[in-house]
Design a protein around this motif. Structure first.
Motif, short mmCIF file in Angstrom:
data_model
loop_
_atom_site.label_atom_id
_atom_site.label_comp_id
_atom_site.label_asym_id
_atom_site.label_seq_id
_atom_site.Cartn_x
_atom_site.Cartn_y
_atom_site.Cartn_z
N LEU A 1 54.95 9.31 -17.99
CA LEU A 1 55.84 9.45 -16.85
C LEU A 1 55.04 9.48 -15.57
CD1 LEU A 1 58.87 10.08 -15.99
CD2 LEU A 1 58.12 12.47 -15.85
N LEU A 2 55.47 8.72 -14.58
CA LEU A 2 54.95 8.82 -13.22
C LEU A 2 55.97 9.59 -12.40
CD1 LEU A 2 53.15 6.49 -14.30
CD2 LEU A 2 53.18 5.55 -12.00
N MET A 3 55.54 10.67 -11.78
CA MET A 3 56.42 11.55 -11.00
C MET A 3 56.02 11.48 -9.54
SD MET A 3 56.91 15.71 -11.35
CE MET A 3 57.00 15.59 -13.14
N ASN A 4 56.96 11.12 -8.69
CA ASN A 4 56.70 11.07 -7.26
C ASN A 4 56.47 12.49 -6.75
OD1 ASN A 4 56.90 10.79 -4.40
ND2 ASN A 4 58.09 8.91 -4.68
N SER A 5 55.32 12.71 -6.12
CA SER A 5 54.98 14.08 -5.73
C SER A 5 55.73 14.56 -4.50
CB SER A 5 53.47 14.20 -5.49
OG SER A 5 53.09 13.41 -4.38
N THR A 6 56.62 13.72 -3.93
CA THR A 6 57.51 14.24 -2.89
C THR A 6 58.57 15.16 -3.48
OG1 THR A 6 58.92 12.27 -3.06
CG2 THR A 6 57.17 12.23 -1.40
N LEU A 7 58.74 15.14 -4.81
CA LEU A 7 59.64 16.09 -5.45
C LEU A 7 59.05 17.49 -5.36
CD1 LEU A 7 60.67 14.20 -8.73
CD2 LEU A 7 62.09 14.58 -6.71
N PRO A 8 59.83 18.49 -5.00
CA PRO A 8 59.30 19.86 -4.93
C PRO A 8 58.68 20.32 -6.25
CG PRO A 8 61.44 19.75 -3.87
CD PRO A 8 61.22 18.41 -4.52
N TYR A 9 59.27 19.91 -7.36
CA TYR A 9 58.74 20.32 -8.67
C TYR A 9 57.33 19.76 -8.88
CZ TYR A 9 58.42 21.03 -13.72
OH TYR A 9 58.02 21.42 -14.97
N ALA A 10 57.11 18.51 -8.50
CA ALA A 10 55.79 17.91 -8.67
C ALA A 10 54.76 18.63 -7.79
CB ALA A 10 55.83 16.42 -8.31
N HIS A 11 55.17 18.97 -6.58
CA HIS A 11 54.25 19.65 -5.66
C HIS A 11 53.85 21.00 -6.23
CE1 HIS A 11 52.41 20.28 -1.71
NE2 HIS A 11 52.80 21.52 -1.83
N LYS A 12 54.81 21.73 -6.76
CA LYS A 12 54.51 23.05 -7.34
C LYS A 12 53.72 22.91 -8.63
CE LYS A 12 56.74 27.12 -9.38
NZ LYS A 12 55.81 28.06 -8.75
N LEU A 13 54.13 21.95 -9.44
CA LEU A 13 53.53 21.78 -10.76
C LEU A 13 52.05 21.46 -10.69
CD1 LEU A 13 54.49 21.63 -13.76
CD2 LEU A 13 54.72 19.18 -13.44
N PHE A 14 51.69 20.60 -9.77
CA PHE A 14 50.31 20.13 -9.71
C PHE A 14 49.52 20.72 -8.55
CE2 PHE A 14 52.43 17.03 -12.31
CZ PHE A 14 51.54 16.94 -13.37
#
Length: 297
Positions: A225-238
């Protein structure tokens, strides 16, 4: 152009997830191992479920439809209580811009998921095409059997039109929304491909060209999966070094698992979703074209 892909591996997992050390102190190393085993088993279950649905939906003469049906069946296994999921569906935005921005039949998306709490919960139909209010949509998927340059570029440009006409998506929700602190007001745009046949540099350049048009990209055959890091979840996750909302993307194994998780934490669960605007405006055109109404004394 710098390499802004973050890849999750066993070696960098604790660096990317600073909370893990806190979990270790709370649960202990043995508890962490047991939880990882549970997640590993669930990830395998997701893959088996995909394969089972795929075999059931398989139609050699209509491969595209079979893949869309597989995705629909897979999503319904986990989200049927929250969403109505349709194949080959068009959308009507609240300003009716879709009728001008899209060519005829271009406004048809492979898999469209709508909130069951939409009010009114309506579906239009015309010439064997189904239309739903875009305000009532939770997420949209463009689905292809192969990821190629032409298909990725076509899907991204199509989703980009949709992004530009969605207006202010938070207006469709009341104030009392249930969900996580990582949910987003806009409709999620997902790209789902079975097999990867694109040059990585070409893929990177296209994703940079359309940074705000997609949220998730899944390659089923590789379970990535490629996750766009503009998603709040991606920012928090990584724990990205960049600012929240700054475009990068994260490249993650166990893609089906992370697809389910990301959809779940990113999509609100509102008690009601307001979808009346396009119906009111379409009705006003009908009134004007028929000479309007009159008061009866």
């Amino acid at each position: 152009m710098t390499d802004d892909v973050t890849e999750l591996t066993e070696e960098n997992i604790e660096q990317l997830f600073p909370e893990i050390q806190q979990y270790r102190e709370t649960v202990g190393d043995e508890g962490i191992e047991r939880m990882l085993d549970l997640l590993g088993d669930f990830s395998e279950e997701l893959q088996h479920n995909w394969e089972r649905i795929s075999k059931r939906k398989h139609n050699p003469s209509r491969k595209g439809d079979a893949f869309e049906n597989t995705l629909k069946g897979f999503l319904e296994s986990y989200f049927t209580s929250a969403f109505d999921i349709r194949i080959g569906c068009s959308v009507v935005d609240s300003e009716l811009r879709c009728f001008n921005e899209f060519d005829y039949r271009q406004n048809e998306f492979d898999v469209v998921s709508s909130f069951r709490t939409a009010v009114p919960n309506i579906v239009f139909s015309e010439d064997n095409m189904y239309w739903v209010p875009y305000d009532g949509v939770a997420f949209i998927c463009e689905v292809k059997s192969k990821l190629t340059k032409d298909k990725l570029e076509g899907d991204l440009s199509k989703l980009d039109i949709l992004r530009k006409i969605r207006g202010n998506p938070s207006d469709r929700f009341p104030d009392n929304i249930s969900g996580t602190n990582m949910m987003v007001p806009h409709q999620l745009h997902c790209l789902i491909y079975d097999k990867n046949e694109i040059n990585q540099q070409t893929q990177k350049e296209l994703l940079y060209e359309y940074p705000n048009s997609w949220d998730l990209l899944l390659i089923v055959n590789e379970d990535k999966l490629l996750m766009n890091s503009t998603l709040p979840y991606a920012h928090k996750l990584f724990n990205n070094e960049g600012q929240e909302g700054e475009f990068q993307w994260c490249h993650i194994d166990n893609g089906l698992l992370w697809l389910i998780v990301t959809l779940s934490v990113s999509i609100p669960q509102p008690p009601v979703v307001y979808t009346i605007n396009p119906l009111v405006k379409m009705a006003s055109f009908m009134g004007a074209s028929t000479g309007g109404g009159h008061y009866k004394h």
